[in-house]
Motif scaffolding. Structure first.
Motif, PDB file in Angstrom:
ATOM      1  N   SER B  82     -29.545  10.625 -33.994  1.00  0.00           N
ATOM      2  CA  SER B  82     -30.894  10.715 -33.452  1.00  0.00           C
ATOM      3  C   SER B  82     -31.874  10.620 -34.601  1.00  0.00           C
ATOM      4  O   SER B  82     -31.529  10.830 -35.753  1.00  0.00           O
ATOM      5  CB  SER B  82     -31.088  12.012 -32.682  1.00  0.00           C
ATOM      6  N   GLN B  83     -33.121  10.297 -34.256  1.00  0.00           N
ATOM      7  CA  GLN B  83     -34.140  10.186 -35.284  1.00  0.00           C
ATOM      8  C   GLN B  83     -34.415  11.555 -35.884  1.00  0.00           C
ATOM      9  O   GLN B  83     -34.665  11.698 -37.068  1.00  0.00           O
ATOM     10  CB  GLN B  83     -35.406   9.624 -34.651  1.00  0.00           C
ATOM     11  N   GLN B 141     -31.973   6.022 -42.396  1.00  0.00           N
ATOM     12  CA  GLN B 141     -31.592   5.620 -41.044  1.00  0.00           C
ATOM     13  C   GLN B 141     -30.360   4.727 -41.078  1.00  0.00           C
ATOM     14  O   GLN B 141     -29.481   4.839 -40.242  1.00  0.00           O
ATOM     15  CB  GLN B 141     -32.747   4.898 -40.342  1.00  0.00           C
ATOM     16  N   GLU B 160     -33.495   7.120 -30.052  1.00  0.00           N
ATOM     17  CA  GLU B 160     -34.679   6.656 -30.784  1.00  0.00           C
ATOM     18  C   GLU B 160     -34.401   6.496 -32.278  1.00  0.00           C
ATOM     19  O   GLU B 160     -35.051   7.128 -33.117  1.00  0.00           O
ATOM     20  CB  GLU B 160     -35.853   7.608 -30.564  1.00  0.00           C
ATOM     21  N   PRO B 161     -33.459   5.624 -32.619  1.00  0.00           N
ATOM     22  CA  PRO B 161     -33.045   5.542 -34.021  1.00  0.00           C
ATOM     23  C   PRO B 161     -34.093   4.935 -34.950  1.00  0.00           C
ATOM     24  O   PRO B 161     -34.041   5.159 -36.150  1.00  0.00           O
ATOM     25  CB  PRO B 161     -31.812   4.632 -33.968  1.00  0.00           C
ATOM     26  N   THR B 162     -35.057   4.191 -34.412  1.00  0.00           N
ATOM     27  CA  THR B 162     -35.975   3.466 -35.297  1.00  0.00           C
ATOM     28  C   THR B 162     -37.405   3.995 -35.270  1.00  0.00           C
ATOM     29  O   THR B 162     -38.304   3.353 -35.794  1.00  0.00           O
ATOM     30  CB  THR B 162     -36.018   1.971 -34.912  1.00  0.00           C
ATOM     31  N   ARG B 170     -36.751  -1.777 -39.490  1.00  0.00           N
ATOM     32  CA  ARG B 170     -36.446  -1.665 -38.067  1.00  0.00           C
ATOM     33  C   ARG B 170     -35.575  -2.852 -37.639  1.00  0.00           C
ATOM     34  O   ARG B 170     -34.619  -2.710 -36.885  1.00  0.00           O
ATOM     35  CB  ARG B 170     -37.771  -1.675 -37.304  1.00  0.00           C
ATOM     36  N   THR B 191     -35.184   3.840 -26.895  1.00  0.00           N
ATOM     37  CA  THR B 191     -36.256   3.435 -27.802  1.00  0.00           C
ATOM     38  C   THR B 191     -37.586   3.456 -27.069  1.00  0.00           C
ATOM     39  O   THR B 191     -37.639   3.342 -25.851  1.00  0.00           O
ATOM     40  CB  THR B 191     -36.013   2.025 -28.378  1.00  0.00           C
TER      41      THR B 191
END
Lengths: 312, 245
Positions: B82-83, B141, B160-162, B170, B191
């Protein structure tokens, strides 16, 4: 320092503003002039220095070097004056989670010696979204609702300048769009708005923008001005297998860069080396199917990537 | 081959239904985009699929295991990133990799070799001894993603990895996702960037706990007469009860 307000159209001025945290530079000499009544967007990724800049301008942090003025007041010497006339919405939700929507608003109004009714016209549009939930605790609101409440609280004392640090981050597209419409309405009331965002597609909502990366402004201009400054030719390329198409394109002479942009690949090209027909034939020979190539206009994100590449 | 099968999955908190009777399947190697407005129920659904939360009713099989009866086996067979939380900031780069390898019981010898190989592939050989907190966000990331698939899971869940990552990074991140998917790993990703929805093989859109639409981005755009996924999303999200006055 005399208050420059009357003879100056500038609302916020920074000269050579720099700040480091230990050995890590956060701002490396930022110059900026925000005109009264405009929406000024500061656009860049996490860690670019956006929050540091906002914290200096709202007098919460001292710069190492340089000067900053808000409505003619020095951010270091006259911080008390600035605090009375600015509204600040930090990136992190900063309201009282255990108080209700209504109570939060009252707390902020009383801190600034005013009442919710006093400037109700400013928050009316926004508050109407919240009214059905006015007895709900702030901690139990959805992300979009929290941001709307925070915006109301930042407005309740009728600030001259509004600082919004990433108000739309992590918020869904519908709430994002609503928030920007609200900012547009506030500008009509004469409030100067500085807003930061990591979303490049929000640039068009601003009168002027500064693109920021690694503590430096890459460029400041109107969104249209930034876009017209893009220096390469840009083609949008589609194919059935995008992943393999990227690889094939990057190995072609005359291709400067190639990145995925939603449904197509934005490809910067040197037209003295390659043309659309040649490239299309090449890609088909490589086994790509349904290849479509068209010339396209650069967007803010294309420009950001070009400028970031040049500066590094 | 189906890697995720969800049947009438429901989660209630008191009298609030966070996830309302959702059903769908995900194929092996697919990039599956899981979209929805804030509060639509994405996180709750994802937590159930990862074996972290028991459903109120309905069932789901992830990587061959029942999420309710075999939650521990599910956890072992998936990757998660996760972010908000992915790596330990106060551990060095190599320590983070080896820690995760240990948690997932990757054999010592394999873990060591793979760690060296990974650092080389990411171009992080010189940062081997660096603390993760000193890395730029983009590198973190990429490292976090690599760590999340280090134990060769069949599926990786990316929440929401980016978010907040710069535009170039990204896109590099998505190229890593493509690579993982080509090697057979199923990617389940959320996302808020609508352009990223276009990179998915299929996309589901949740509104008020239910899946309102599920198809390829191309088919959804045709169905809703929309130019891009942003428009599809906005048309659907407007159906939410939250917007009823």
């Amino acid at each position: 320092m005399e208050r420059l307000k009357s003879q100056n159209r500038a609302s916020v001025i920074c000269t050579d503003l720099a700040k480091s945290y230990g050995s890590v530079p956060a701002l490396r000499g930022v110059n900026m002039e925000v005109t009264k009544g405009e929406i000024f967007g500061i656009i860049g990724p996490d860690g670019a220095g956006k929050s540091t800049l906002f914290r200096i301008l709202t007098t919460l942090l001292l710069p190492d070097k340089g000067k900053a003025y808000v409505e003619g007041f020095d951010t270091v010497k006259e911080y008390r004056n600035i605090r009375k006339i600015v509204g600040y919405m930090p990136g992190r939700f900063s309201l009282y989670q255990d108080l209700t929507v209504e109570e939060n608003l009252k707390v902020f109004a009383s801190i600034f010696n005013t009442s919710v009714q006093g400037n109700y016209h400013l928050i009316k549009d926004i508050y109407s979204h919240l009214e059905p939930f006015k007895t709900r605790r702030a901690g139990n609101l959805s992300g979009g609702m929290k941001q709307k409440l925070a915006l109301c609280c930042a407005l309740v004392h009728k600030p001259e300048v509004l600082f919004l640090d990433e108000p739309t981050t992590g918020i869904d597209p519908v709430s994002r769009k609503e928030l920007w419409e609200m900012l547009g309405n506030l500008r009509e009331q004469g409030i100067t708005i500085l807003v930061s965002t990591p979303y490049m597609d929000e640039a068009s909502r601003c009168d002027r923008i500064a693109l920021i990366q690694h503590g430096e402004f890459l460029k400041t201009d109107t969104p249209a001005g930034i876009v017209s400054g893009y220096s390469n030719k840009l083609w949008g390329i589609k194919g059935e297998k995008m992943a393999s198409l990227i690889g094939d394109l990057r190995s072609v002479k005359g291709i400067i860069s190639c990145f995925a942009f939603g449904g197509s690949l934005h490809t910067a090209v040197d037209e003295s080396v390659i043309n659309i027909d040649l490239l299309k034939r090449h890609l088909i020979d490589k086994g790509n199917i349904d290849v479509e190539i068209e010339e396209i206009k650069a967007g803010i994100e294309d420009c950001f990537m070009e400028l970031a590449e040049k500066s590094s | 081959m189906k890697v995720i099968t969800v049947e009438r999955l429901t989660k209630k908190f008191g009298d609030f239904t966070a996830v309302d009777n959702i059903s769908f399947e995900v194929e092996k190697g697919e990039i599956f985009g899981f979209l929805g407005a804030n509060g639509a129920g994405k996180t709750t659904a994802m937590r159930m699929l990862c074996g972290l939360l028991k459903p109120t009713s309905g069932k789901a099989v992830v990587a061959g295991y029942d999420i309710e009866l075999e939650a521990e086996k599910v956890k072992r067979s998936i990757g998660y990133m996760s972010q908000k939380f992915a790596l330990y900031e106060d551990l060095k780069v190599w320590e983070n990799i080896r820690l995760y390898a240990g948690i997932y019981k990757v054999p010592e010898k394999e873990s060591k070799e793979k760690c060296d190989h990974l650092l080389k592939e990411l171009g992080l050989e010189d940062e081997r001894e660096a603390f993760v907190k000193s890395l730029p966000l983009g590198w973190k990331q990429k490292l976090a993603f690599s760590v999340s698939i280090f134990h060769n899971p069949g599926i990786v869940f990316l929440d929401e990895p980016t978010g907040g990552v710069d535009p170039a990074t990204r896109r590099q991140f998505w190229e890593m996702i493509y690579k993982a998917s080509e090697s057979g790993i199923t990617v389940f990703v959320t996302t808020h960037y609508m352009d990223e929805a276009e990179y998915c093989d299929r996309v589901s859109i949740m509104v008020d706990g239910r899946i309102e639409a599920l198809d390829s981005p191309g088919a959804l755009k045709r169905e809703y007469g929309a130019a891009d996924m942003d428009e599809v999303f906005r048309k659907l999200a407007k159906r939410s009860k939250i917007f009823e006055k």
